[in-house]
Every structure is written in C-alpha cells, then in structure tokens.
Design a protein around this motif. Structure first.
Motif, PDB file in Angstrom:
ATOM      1  N   LEU A  63       3.618 -32.592  16.366  1.00  0.00           N
ATOM      2  CA  LEU A  63       2.163 -32.565  16.478  1.00  0.00           C
ATOM      3  C   LEU A  63       1.520 -33.662  15.648  1.00  0.00           C
ATOM      4  O   LEU A  63       1.967 -33.967  14.542  1.00  0.00           O
ATOM      5  N   ASN A  64       0.471 -34.234  16.191  1.00  0.00           N
ATOM      6  CA  ASN A  64      -0.367 -35.149  15.440  1.00  0.00           C
ATOM      7  C   ASN A  64      -1.376 -34.285  14.684  1.00  0.00           C
ATOM      8  O   ASN A  64      -2.357 -33.813  15.259  1.00  0.00           O
ATOM      9  N   ASP A  65      -1.125 -34.056  13.411  1.00  0.00           N
ATOM     10  CA  ASP A  65      -1.958 -33.138  12.639  1.00  0.00           C
ATOM     11  C   ASP A  65      -3.395 -33.618  12.482  1.00  0.00           C
ATOM     12  O   ASP A  65      -4.277 -32.831  12.133  1.00  0.00           O
ATOM     13  N   ALA A  66      -3.634 -34.891  12.730  1.00  0.00           N
ATOM     14  CA  ALA A  66      -4.985 -35.433  12.572  1.00  0.00           C
ATOM     15  C   ALA A  66      -5.884 -35.090  13.755  1.00  0.00           C
ATOM     16  O   ALA A  66      -7.100 -34.967  13.599  1.00  0.00           O
ATOM     17  N   THR A  67      -5.302 -34.946  14.942  1.00  0.00           N
ATOM     18  CA  THR A  67      -6.121 -34.733  16.141  1.00  0.00           C
ATOM     19  C   THR A  67      -5.804 -33.457  16.918  1.00  0.00           C
ATOM     20  O   THR A  67      -6.692 -32.910  17.576  1.00  0.00           O
ATOM     21  N   ASP A  94       5.758 -39.697  17.126  1.00  0.00           N
ATOM     22  CA  ASP A  94       7.216 -39.681  17.083  1.00  0.00           C
ATOM     23  C   ASP A  94       7.707 -38.849  15.906  1.00  0.00           C
ATOM     24  O   ASP A  94       7.089 -38.831  14.835  1.00  0.00           O
ATOM     25  N   ASN A  95       8.818 -38.186  16.118  1.00  0.00           N
ATOM     26  CA  ASN A  95       9.417 -37.369  15.058  1.00  0.00           C
ATOM     27  C   ASN A  95       9.886 -38.279  13.921  1.00  0.00           C
ATOM     28  O   ASN A  95      10.792 -39.095  14.110  1.00  0.00           O
ATOM     29  N   PRO A  96       9.282 -38.182  12.733  1.00  0.00           N
ATOM     30  CA  PRO A  96       9.622 -39.098  11.639  1.00  0.00           C
ATOM     31  C   PRO A  96      11.027 -38.893  11.077  1.00  0.00           C
ATOM     32  O   PRO A  96      11.536 -39.753  10.353  1.00  0.00           O
ATOM     33  N   THR A  97      11.668 -37.768  11.418  1.00  0.00           N
ATOM     34  CA  THR A  97      13.004 -37.502  10.872  1.00  0.00           C
ATOM     35  C   THR A  97      14.103 -38.153  11.698  1.00  0.00           C
ATOM     36  O   THR A  97      15.269 -38.109  11.296  1.00  0.00           O
ATOM     37  N   GLU A  98      13.757 -38.752  12.846  1.00  0.00           N
ATOM     38  CA  GLU A  98      14.767 -39.323  13.733  1.00  0.00           C
ATOM     39  C   GLU A  98      14.803 -40.842  13.638  1.00  0.00           C
ATOM     40  O   GLU A  98      13.759 -41.502  13.636  1.00  0.00           O
ATOM     41  N   LYS A  99      15.989 -41.394  13.589  1.00  0.00           N
ATOM     42  CA  LYS A  99      16.148 -42.853  13.646  1.00  0.00           C
ATOM     43  C   LYS A  99      16.036 -43.326  15.086  1.00  0.00           C
ATOM     44  O   LYS A  99      15.383 -44.325  15.383  1.00  0.00           O
ATOM     45  N   VAL A 100      16.714 -42.599  15.974  1.00  0.00           N
ATOM     46  CA  VAL A 100      16.581 -42.859  17.407  1.00  0.00           C
ATOM     47  C   VAL A 100      15.573 -41.857  17.952  1.00  0.00           C
ATOM     48  O   VAL A 100      15.833 -40.657  17.992  1.00  0.00           O
ATOM     49  N   PRO A 112       4.175 -31.442  25.940  1.00  0.00           N
ATOM     50  CA  PRO A 112       5.428 -32.195  26.108  1.00  0.00           C
ATOM     51  C   PRO A 112       6.658 -31.303  25.935  1.00  0.00           C
ATOM     52  O   PRO A 112       6.706 -30.478  25.026  1.00  0.00           O
ATOM     53  N   ARG A 113       7.627 -31.478  26.787  1.00  0.00           N
ATOM     54  CA  ARG A 113       8.832 -30.653  26.714  1.00  0.00           C
ATOM     55  C   ARG A 113       9.647 -30.960  25.464  1.00  0.00           C
ATOM     56  O   ARG A 113      10.388 -30.106  24.964  1.00  0.00           O
ATOM     57  N   ASP A 114       9.517 -32.195  24.931  1.00  0.00           N
ATOM     58  CA  ASP A 114      10.300 -32.602  23.767  1.00  0.00           C
ATOM     59  C   ASP A 114       9.540 -32.418  22.459  1.00  0.00           C
ATOM     60  O   ASP A 114       9.939 -32.953  21.419  1.00  0.00           O
ATOM     61  N   LEU A 115       8.447 -31.660  22.498  1.00  0.00           N
ATOM     62  CA  LEU A 115       7.691 -31.366  21.288  1.00  0.00           C
ATOM     63  C   LEU A 115       8.469 -30.369  20.427  1.00  0.00           C
ATOM     64  O   LEU A 115       8.943 -29.337  20.921  1.00  0.00           O
ATOM     65  N   ILE A 116       8.610 -30.672  19.140  1.00  0.00           N
ATOM     66  CA  ILE A 116       9.320 -29.774  18.235  1.00  0.00           C
ATOM     67  C   ILE A 116       8.395 -28.628  17.830  1.00  0.00           C
ATOM     68  O   ILE A 116       7.291 -28.845  17.315  1.00  0.00           O
ATOM     69  N   VAL A 117       8.840 -27.401  18.080  1.00  0.00           N
ATOM     70  CA  VAL A 117       8.038 -26.203  17.807  1.00  0.00           C
ATOM     71  C   VAL A 117       8.922 -25.113  17.210  1.00  0.00           C
ATOM     72  O   VAL A 117      10.153 -25.238  17.152  1.00  0.00           O
ATOM     73  N   ASP A 118       8.272 -24.052  16.783  1.00  0.00           N
ATOM     74  CA  ASP A 118       8.970 -22.828  16.396  1.00  0.00           C
ATOM     75  C   ASP A 118       8.801 -21.830  17.537  1.00  0.00           C
ATOM     76  O   ASP A 118       7.674 -21.477  17.901  1.00  0.00           O
ATOM     77  N   VAL A 119       9.925 -21.405  18.117  1.00  0.00           N
ATOM     78  CA  VAL A 119       9.886 -20.386  19.175  1.00  0.00           C
ATOM     79  C   VAL A 119       9.995 -19.029  18.500  1.00  0.00           C
ATOM     80  O   VAL A 119      10.993 -18.747  17.822  1.00  0.00           O
TER      81      VAL A 119
END
Length: 581
Positions: free
Chosen positions: A410-414, A398-404, A200-207
C-alpha cells in the motif's frame, strides 16, 4: 465448476421464443399452448425454411418478413374483434418502443428486463433462470445484502480457474482459482455516481481467519496468513469467496454487501452474448502468453479473443499486473457502454441471451440467489450514468523488501484517502446535484461557523468525552492536543451519556473563536460545530465539550473527508474511450 454447464436443461435458445406481434410492433414471449409446459423450456428446434408454408404444431414461431401473412394473436375471451383503422388494411399503428430501462451490470439489469418483458406467460422461463443461478454462502462476511436506501458495495471477483472448453491451455491449468481480478464496486446512496476500485492481485496483505461453509453443510475456520499476495485470499487452503470479502474489509475498512464471482468462461460467453465489445489499441499487440494478436486501431472482440485481451499484460504498459488492470478497466468501460447502448437494451434477442448467459456464468452470494434479488439490484444499478462511473486502482508502491520487484504494498500516503472517500460516499467525479432551498441555507449556515477570527491554541479550553470511539480514545486525543498542538487547557472528562455516530464540538456564543481554532486543528466541519452552551470544567471555568463519535479514526487524524482523489491516483470514467498503450 464449469460455468457453461450450470443450469443446462436442453439446448433451447430462449431468444427463439420471442416473436414479433404485427399488431403492436413489439416482441412477445410465446410458450407452446398445445401441451402442458414443464418448468424448463423444451429442446431447441431449427427454424423452418423460408420456402415452407408453415411449421409443425408446437414449433416456435419466427419473425416474418414485411407483407407476409401472419396469423393474428388470440383475442381475449369475450373481447370484441378489433376494427381495422382506415387506410391501414387492418394493421394497427406500430407503437414507438419506449427506451429500455438503463442497466449497468449484465446481471441485475438483464434480470430486470426479463422480469418485466416476460410477465405472465414468461413465469416458467423465469423459474428456469432461477435454476441457472449458482450461489455460495457469504459465511457472515458481508453486511447481509444491499439495501435500496443506502450506498451499495459489491465485490466482483474474477478467478483464474481454467475450467471449461479450451481454457486448460491458459497458464496453470491446475489452478485452484485464485482472486486474479478483484474490483470493489461502490454505488453512491443517491445513485448519481459510482467508483470501481481495482485491487492488485500481487498486493501484500494480511488474510484474516475466515469461517467457511463446507459442501456437507459443516463449517470450518481456515487460519489466516500475514504478508501474502492478495490473490491467495481465494482458492488457497480451500478459501471461499467469503475469505476474499473479509480480506477486503480488513484492507479497506469497507464491508461488501454482496459478491459475484466469474471465471474465464464468463468473459467469453458474456462478450459473445452482446455481439462483441469494441476496444481500441494505440499500437500493434502480439502477445504469445495471452495469445492476443491485434493491429493498432479499433476492434470488436468476443469469446476467446476477449479473454486474451483481458489476460494480456506483457505487451502493454510496463508489462506487469498493474498495466493489465488498466487494460481490464478499459475493457469493462467498453462493456458497460455496449450494455447501455440502444443496440443492446432494445434488442429482446440479445437481452434474453444475456439473461441466460449471465445466470450461468456467475456465482453469487446466498443473498443474491434469485432472479428477483438480482432484478432489484439491477434496478438500483441502472439509475447510474456511466459518465459518473470512475475506475481507479488501490494506490501502491513497489515492495521495498524485494530486490527483484514482484509484489507491491500500500501507498500509505494516498491509499487511506481513497478508502476514506469511498467509505464516506464521496464521488470521484464532479456530480451536479440539485439542492433544495432549505438544504442550501443549512449548508451556508454551517459554512459560516468556520468563518471569523480564531483564538490562539493556548487559549482554547475544552473537555473531551468518549461518545462511541474505541476505549482510550479520549485520553489519546487529549495527549495529542496538549503535546502536539499546544491546547493545554484541555482535560479528559470520561464517557458521554450516549453514543454518537459523528464527533461534535458544543460551545457558547462567546467561545466561537475558540471553536474555530479547534476545528482548524482537528479538521472539524461546520456541521460538527454545535452552537449551544458551555459547561464548567474541573477548575470551575467555562469550557467547550468535544465528544468523540464513532467516526473517530485516531489521535491527530483529521475529521475532514477528502473531496477529490489525491494527486497521482490513476482514474478514468466509463464513458471515455481509451486506447491501450
């Protein structure tokens, strides 16, 4: 760079150089023999009118209607004239066309066809195709190129760059070209299956920091950034495709062998070259943003309409990027089916147009910068059956830090399981494999080692050696076994004499029940259990030896690789027709 402008050298349509040989029933590449030939085909000429008796010298011949007189092909010097067969008025029996070599990607497979079909007289055209290819440095981010005897990992990057005719009207016309659509294509070592993993393009990562090659040949290190959208790994701060490769490696642990980059024009030109792709809609779609307007049912789309289809997101699924990914996977599956169909593979006109279009539309890494290399890749990919090509997406939440909600994490479980399956070359589909008798017997023997009684964890006596894992691994595993699993009769024995690729457990016959218990605790396979002999520990007692290899992932992490995707992980295969919802 405008994909349509790459490698252009005149307006010739290469398909016009293929003519039907009435004596063989096959198409042949005819280059004009009346004048010295340049390395690039000459300008395109319009086809002669059907009412004209002939065409000026040097003009490309066109296929003729049945029964029309056709000048015979030249005989080889010194060869006797061919005798006509009885009852056929001089015509030889038409050969049955052999089924064309299967091709998976529009690049390599097409190149393979062109090289075979255009042997000899087609050399100049092949050189022309080489001139179409645009390549950029991989900056050391990849493995250095795929190998025929190993699994293959190709990173496919679709940018949102708006270059090219008509593309400025789409969204941000000033986009620097981010990694808008990214797929990691893994092809198994035995070529029986493949996995296409969408990121996903909107996945939060470290570049990470990435070294890039500048236009003047100099190198520049672009500093990395943490907690940013994945799509910024390309284009942002002058990042090149090699930065995206490094980001994927850090995210998944999988290093790409090669990469290919396509912009908006690639979708339009490639779908036009194959004569359109058939897609299915489960409902009417009228999307103002993508400009797609289609009714429920099946449609054959190409060009602008195909681009609108893969850009649509607000009118499908939940209206976000993840829904668009599903749509793109359906589109790519349809494109694969079209490319593999006889309608494409046995049509020289389409294949040549694909060769011309594919070499102009794609930017490849410097390890794939020739027709020969693309041909070799195509032959490897062509061994795959599309029913064993699985499309899936990096598991996210979903990013838990965002209200919107705008980004995902990443889903750390899968997600680790999905990455691990790809790294260990595990198929996402059921693939029937022929096993030799010796292999079957060996597998049965390994499985038998895990069967039988198990001793209590408190009775397991083992020493731990580091045989290729990260520094401190033996101590970390020791602490895990003692504190978490109750294996108290264990000790750290330091480093092994040699490094191992895989972790092993050696034991004496009378320690088999202890070995089975430790295997159950650590997730060791039967192949990792090595019947042998015991050694004496620091207390003078017989003990087993656990040697941690390079496959050690961390204290308490199971050595067992999953054999199927976790529950809830979205996946589909390329042979199935699915309707967009």
């Amino acid at each position: 760079m405008d994909a349509q402008g790459r490698g252009r050298a005149g307006d010739i349509d290469p398909a016009d150089q293929w003519v039907l040989n009435p004596h063989t029933g096959e198409y042949e590449l005819r280059l004009t023999p009346s004048a010295p030939q340049s390395g690039i085909p000459g300008p395109r000429r319009s086809a002669p009118s059907p009412n004209r008796a002939g065409a000026p010298a040097g003009r490309t011949a066109t296929p003729v209607a049945p029964g029309r007189a056709v000048p015979p092909p030249r005989r080889r010097r010194g060869a006797p004239p061919e005798e006509p067969l009885p009852g056929r008025r001089g015509r030889r029996p038409v050969k049955q066309k052999s089924k064309a070599k299967k091709a998976l990607l529009w690049t390599g497979g097409t190149m393979a066809f062109v090289l075979v079909a255009a042997a000899g007289g087609g050399y100049l055209y092949i050189r022309h195709l080489n001139g179409n290819i645009t390549s950029v440095s991989d900056d050391g981010a990849s493995t250095g190129g795929f190998q025929s005897d190993k699994a293959i990992n190709i990173l496919l990057i679709g940018t949102d760059k708006r270059t090219g005719a008509g593309n400025e009207s789409y969204g941000d016309k000033n986009s620097v070209g981010h990694a808008d659509t990214t797929i990691l294509l893994h092809v198994s070592k035995d070529r029986t299956n493949a996995t296409a993993l969408s990121i996903p393009r909107d996945l939060i990562v470290d570049v990470p920091d990435c070294e890039t090659t500048q236009e003047d040949g100099s190198t520049k290190v672009i500093p990395g950034t943490d907690d940013v959208r994945f799509n910024t790994s390309l284009g942002q701060d002058e990042r090149t495709p090699s930065c995206t490769v490094r980001t994927v490696t850090e995210l998944t642990g999988i290093q790409a062998d090669n990469f290919m980059v396509a912009d908006f024009n690639a979708v339009k030109t490639l779908t036009t070259a194959v004569g359109g792709v058939e897609i299915c809609l489960a409902k009417d779609i009228d999307d103002e943003d993508s400009k797609l307007k289609l009714s429920k049912g099946t449609h054959t789309i190409s060009g602008e309409q195909a681009l609108a289809f893969v850009r649509t997101r607000h009118s499908v699924g939940f209206g976000g990027d993840l829904s668009r990914i599903t749509l793109q996977q359906q589109f790519l599956s349809a494109l694969m089916r079209k490319l593999k169909s006889n309608d494409t593979l046995t049509n020289p006109t389409k294949m040549i147009k694909l060769a011309e279009t594919g070499t102009k539309a794609l930017t490849v890494d410097s390890n794939l910068d020739s027709i020969g290399k693309l041909k070799d890749l195509g032959l490897e990919l062509g061994k795959l059956n599309v029913k064993n090509l699985t499309f899936t997406t990096v598991p996210v939440v979903d990013n838990p830090t965002e209200k919107v909600k705008a980004t995902v994490v990443l889903n750390d479980a899968t997600a680790p399981t999905v990455f691990d399956m790809i790294k260990n070359d595990v198929s996402f589909t059921e693939v029937k494999k022929k096993a030799s008798a010796s292999k079957s017997a060996e597998a049965a023997e390994e499985a038998a080692r895990l069967k039988g009684t198990k001793s209590a964890a408190s009775e397991v006596r083992v020493r731990i050696l580091n045989g290729g894992a990260a520094a401190g691994s033996a101590q970390a595993e020791l602490e895990y076994l003692q504190n978490e699993e109750g294996v108290l009769k264990s000790e750290n024995a330091g480093n092994a004499d040699a490094a191992l690729s895989k972790t092993t457990l050696e034991y004496a016959p009378d320690q088999a029940d202890q070995a089975r218990r430790l295997a159950a605790v650590l997730g060791l396979s039967g192949a990792q259990l090595k019947p042998g002999k015991s050694v004496t520990n620091s207390q003078g007692l017989p003990t087993m030896t656990l040697t941690l290899g390079k496959d050690f992932k961390g204290a308490g992490v199971s050595f067992t690789t999953a054999t199927k995707a976790p529950e809830g992980v979205q996946q589909s295969t390329a042979d199935k027709v699915e309707c967009a919802k």
